[in-house]
Structure formats: structure tokens, C-alpha cells
Scaffold this motif. Structure first.
Motif, PDB file in Angstrom:
ATOM      1  N   TYR A  72       3.201  -9.262 -10.427  1.00  0.00           N
ATOM      2  CA  TYR A  72       2.058 -10.178 -10.430  1.00  0.00           C
ATOM      3  C   TYR A  72       0.824  -9.480  -9.872  1.00  0.00           C
ATOM      4  O   TYR A  72       0.885  -8.789  -8.854  1.00  0.00           O
ATOM      5  N   TYR A  82       6.200 -17.005   0.652  1.00  0.00           N
ATOM      6  CA  TYR A  82       6.757 -18.217   0.037  1.00  0.00           C
ATOM      7  C   TYR A  82       8.255 -18.085  -0.236  1.00  0.00           C
ATOM      8  O   TYR A  82       8.954 -19.080  -0.412  1.00  0.00           O
ATOM      9  N   ASN A 108      -2.859 -10.431  -8.494  1.00  0.00           N
ATOM     10  CA  ASN A 108      -3.659 -11.556  -8.037  1.00  0.00           C
ATOM     11  C   ASN A 108      -5.072 -11.468  -8.619  1.00  0.00           C
ATOM     12  O   ASN A 108      -5.741 -10.446  -8.461  1.00  0.00           O
ATOM     13  N   ALA A 135       7.124 -11.498  -8.635  1.00  0.00           N
ATOM     14  CA  ALA A 135       6.188 -11.014  -7.620  1.00  0.00           C
ATOM     15  C   ALA A 135       5.940  -9.519  -7.751  1.00  0.00           C
ATOM     16  O   ALA A 135       4.850  -9.030  -7.425  1.00  0.00           O
ATOM     17  N   ASP A 139       0.694 -16.206   2.217  1.00  0.00           N
ATOM     18  CA  ASP A 139       0.681 -14.934   1.506  1.00  0.00           C
ATOM     19  C   ASP A 139       1.843 -14.966   0.512  1.00  0.00           C
ATOM     20  O   ASP A 139       2.885 -15.584   0.769  1.00  0.00           O
ATOM     21  N   LEU A 140       1.672 -14.329  -0.632  1.00  0.00           N
ATOM     22  CA  LEU A 140       2.593 -14.535  -1.749  1.00  0.00           C
ATOM     23  C   LEU A 140       4.063 -14.370  -1.368  1.00  0.00           C
ATOM     24  O   LEU A 140       4.897 -15.256  -1.619  1.00  0.00           O
ATOM     25  N   THR A 143      -3.997 -20.445  -1.990  1.00  0.00           N
ATOM     26  CA  THR A 143      -3.372 -19.233  -2.499  1.00  0.00           C
ATOM     27  C   THR A 143      -2.508 -19.550  -3.722  1.00  0.00           C
ATOM     28  O   THR A 143      -2.276 -20.707  -4.063  1.00  0.00           O
TER      29      THR A 143
END
Length: 416
Positions: free
Chosen positions: A48, A29, A50, A45, A25-26, A87
Motif C-alpha cells: 500500500y 491497526y 499512502n 500493507a 498508524d497503518l 488515517t
């Protein structure tokens, strides 16, 4: 297979998917990024959006929920997987398979994002020892950095090898036949690291008009095939005889005809080079020395195909492709994958074949290429693998709600 010889109808296949996808999941990371990138990551983030519905839908946790993933794959008859990315990694505009090559200005952050994915992936694979072969990601903009990452991946248990990015026209990186990549091929040969080239990763940008999307579907596998003839004619296998190339999720029916074509051009150009008076001679100059053996021999000695959900029309070509070359994959968790109808997908492709051949294509070949321990996996398959009798039964009707092209009607004439 669980029985070493003479499989009976109740014996079970040990199924290894040579084509699955996963990713974090973003925000998960972030801990895998170097601290100097945290502030930039937080800002990126926060804004962003998706572009992928399946990565924000309720089913998105299939990408990173280890327990759920093991349970769903086992219920589908699969006991191990080769794990490609899925992802969006940090600082990428889209999934890395489809993202354009980074500019010089983007390179540092994109590289940091891929390295974060690789470190997450190593931890993800460690949650299921012996069940996952993670494929590490690299970029081609800095070959020395790519070589270092290959060594890191090998040391940290990513047994799936590396994902070779595409170098489409206009990407700004040298073509794959370039000798600039020799250090990369050398380290993969030295460490016995498979080089994987996945479908969809080598197409140039075409835009988003309806015609462009249709053209992408027609051309995307062809652009992925290019890695094969680039490395062959570039002499990569001559200079690095232990190098292994795996072409994944780009079909398999095209291989015999393309190898025939490459063999024709190889013979024609090498022959022309001996006749200096001909206009064609210059095209073959130096080719024989650079390549060594011909394309058919390179395929035999160095190449494999991650055939994913094989269609019925591809299976009769298995002897021309090389039975020992073919690795089946489910493409989990993608919509075009066979989940939750993997058993039906195997039946539609492999019903009526000798069990020893089925066992090789659905698991044995992948175990050999990626280093899976079949003894360990046979134990799991003894409980969850499909039986020989089950797969031998022809599938009369595909599941009504199946979304995989494995069940698409009228596929008997497609060979690419």
C-alpha cells in the motif's frame, strides 16, 4: 464557562472542538483485526502507498500520539474534542471519509477495517477520560451489522456517536431516505447516539482533472447537505422522534436559506396532494403522513451543526440557525484547521458577542450533544482556556502563516 453567571474579562471559556480527526498508524491497526484477516492485511500493507502527504510527514503522529495531542490542543486553548477518522483504515484505498462505497467483493474486508478503527479509537479515547468523544464508523451495505456496531460503540464508550457514510449517486447502496435504514435510526434513537454526517463523505467520484477537482470543491458541501433533506422527507424523524443529526464541517451559513426552501417544497407538495386533478399532486402523495412535522420543526427538535471554524459572515446568522445548535470545531490536525491559531480564529469570529453566546457555541452545546462533563473540563480550562477579554478583542490582522479558511479574505458573501 468556569464562572456560572456574570462572566468577567478574566474568566475562561471551556472550548470543545466538535470537529477533530485521528486514527492509528497503518500497521498499528493489525492487533485490532480478527486473526483470520492478518495474512491478508500483511499482504495488503506491504504494497500500500499512502496518497496523503500529511500522513507520512513528520506531523503525522498528531493523529495517534495521545500525549502530544493533548498538549497541543491545550496550548491552543482546547480542552476536549469530538474525534472523527483521519488515517487510512485497513483495506481502504484512501481515508474512509473519501473512499467510495465498497463493492460486494470488498465489503467484508472494508468492514473489518472499520471495526479495527473503532476498537483502536475506543482505546485512544480511554487514554484521556472525559476529553474525547470518539465517532464510530459504519458501512451501509449491511444494516444489521451497522446496528450491532452501534450497540458495541455505545457499550465501549464511544460517546461521539456514529459517522453516517454518504450514499452518492452510483454508490450501489439505497438512498438515505430509504426505509431500509429504519433499524439504524431506531437503535440510534433508543441509545441516544448522535448521527454525524461529515463534509466530503457524500460526493460521487469525479476524476482527477483540474476541472474535476474544482467541481469537487464547489459541489462537495452540497452533496453532504443532502442527508438533511433525505432524512426529513424520508420521515426518519417522524418514526424516530429522538433521532439526532449533526452536520459537520460543511459550513453553516447555508442553513437558513435551505430550511426556507425545504419548508416551501413541503408546504407546496402537501397542499398539492389535496388537489388530485393537478399534475403536481402525485409528488406530494403520502408526504404529510410520512413526514409529520415540517422541516423547520425537524431542525429545531432534532438537528445540530458542527460549524467548525466559523467565518465572520456566518456568525450574524446564529439566531436563524439556532444559537443552541451551533458547535465550533478546530479541524485539528488538518492544514485547514485553526491550530496553532485557535485563539485568533475565535477572535475573528466571535469578538464583540455576548460571552454567554460565545460559551454556548465554543463548548456548551457540544457538551450537551456529546455528553461531556463540563465540571471536569472547566477544571482544565481554568488553566488553558482563552479568556473572555482575549476573545472579545477584534483581530486586526490574521497570522501571516495561518492556513485555515477561517482567516481567508473576502468571505463575507459566501453562505454555503
Amino acid at each position: 464557562m468556569t464562572a456560572p453567571t456574570g462572566p468577567g474579562p478574566d474568566d475562561r471559556y471551556t472550548v470543545i472542538s466538535a470537529d477533530c480527526h485521528a486514527g492509528a498508524d497503518l500497521l498499528d491497526y493489525r492487533p485490532y483485526l480478527a486473526a483470520r484477516h492478518h495474512e491478508e492485511f500483511d499482504a495488503w500493507a506491504a504494497t500500500y502507498v499512502n496518497p496523503y502527504e500529511d500522513l507520512i510527514a513528520p506531523e503525522a503522529p498528531r493523529n495517534w500520539d495521545s500525549g502530544r495531542r493533548l498538549a497541543e490542543l491545550e496550548a491552543d486553548g482546547i480542552v476536549a474534542e469530538v474525534v472523527f477518522p483521519n488515517t487510512v483504515p485497513p483495506f481502504f484505498p484512501s481515508g474512509s471519509l473519501l473512499a467510495p462505497a465498497p463493492s460486494k467483493e470488498e465489503f467484508e474486508l472494508r468492514w473489518a477495517g472499520l471495526r479495527a478503527h473503532n476498537r483502536w479509537l475506543a482505546d485512544f479515547c480511554a487514554q484521556a477520560p472525559g476529553r474525547r468523544a470518539g465517532v464510530a464508523q459504519i458501512l451501509l451495505n449491511d444494516v444489521d451489522a451497522a446496528v450491532r456496531e452501534v450497540r458495541w460503540a455505545k457499550e465501549h464508550g464511544l460517546t461521539g456517536g456514529i459517522l453516517l457514510p454518504g450514499a452518492p449517486p452510483g454508490s450501489g447502496v439505497p438512498e438515505l431516505y430509504s426505509a431500509v435504514y429504519d433499524p439504524l435510526w431506531a437503535v440510534c434513537d433508543e441509545l441516544d447516539v448522535p448521527v454525524n454526517h461529515h463534509g466530503g463523505s457524500a460526493s460521487p467520484p469525479l476524476g482527477d482533472e483540474p476541472a474535476a477537482r474544482a467541481v469537487f470543491m464547489v459541489e462537495t458541501t452540497w452533496f453532504s447537505h443532502r442527508a438533511l433533506w433525505h432524512l426529513i422527507f424520508g420521515g426518519a424523524f417522524q418514526r424516530h422522534p429522538g433521532l439526532r443529526l449533526v452536520l459537520t464541517e460543511q459550513g453553516s451559513g447555508w442553513i437558513p436559506a435551505v430550511l426556507d426552501m425545504l419548508e416551501y417544497y413541503h408546504g407546496r407538495l402537501v397542499s398539492a396532494a389535496t388537489r388530485a386533478a393537478t399534475a403536481e399532486a402525485k409528488f406530494g402523495t403520502g408526504l404529510a403522513d410520512a413526514m409529520g412535522k415540517g422541516p423547520q420543526a425537524v431542525w429545531r427538535d432534532n438537528c445540530f451543526v458542527g460549524a467548525s471554524f466559523m467565518r465572520p459572515h456566518e456568525v450574524p446568522l446564529r439566531d436563524r440557525i439556532g444559537l443552541e445548535k451551533i458547535m465550533w470545531g478546530s479541524d485539528y490536525p488538518h492544514d485547514e484547521g485553526t491550530y496553532p491559531y485557535t485563539r485568533e480564529g475565535l477572535r475573528i469570529a466571535f469578538a464583540g458577542l455576548p460571552p454567554e453566546e460565545v460559551a454556548a457555541m465554543v463548548g456548551g452545546n457540544a457538551a450537551r450533544v456529546y455528553g461531556f462533563d463540563l465540571g471536569l473540563l472547566d477544571t482544565v480550562a481554568a488553566k488553558s482556556g482563552p479568556t473572555v477579554a482575549e476573545i472579545a478583542e477584534p483581530l486586526k490582522e490574521p497570522p501571516a502563516d495561518a492556513t485555515s479558511p477561517a482567516f481567508a479574505p473576502g468571505g463575507s458573501v459566501r453562505v454555503w
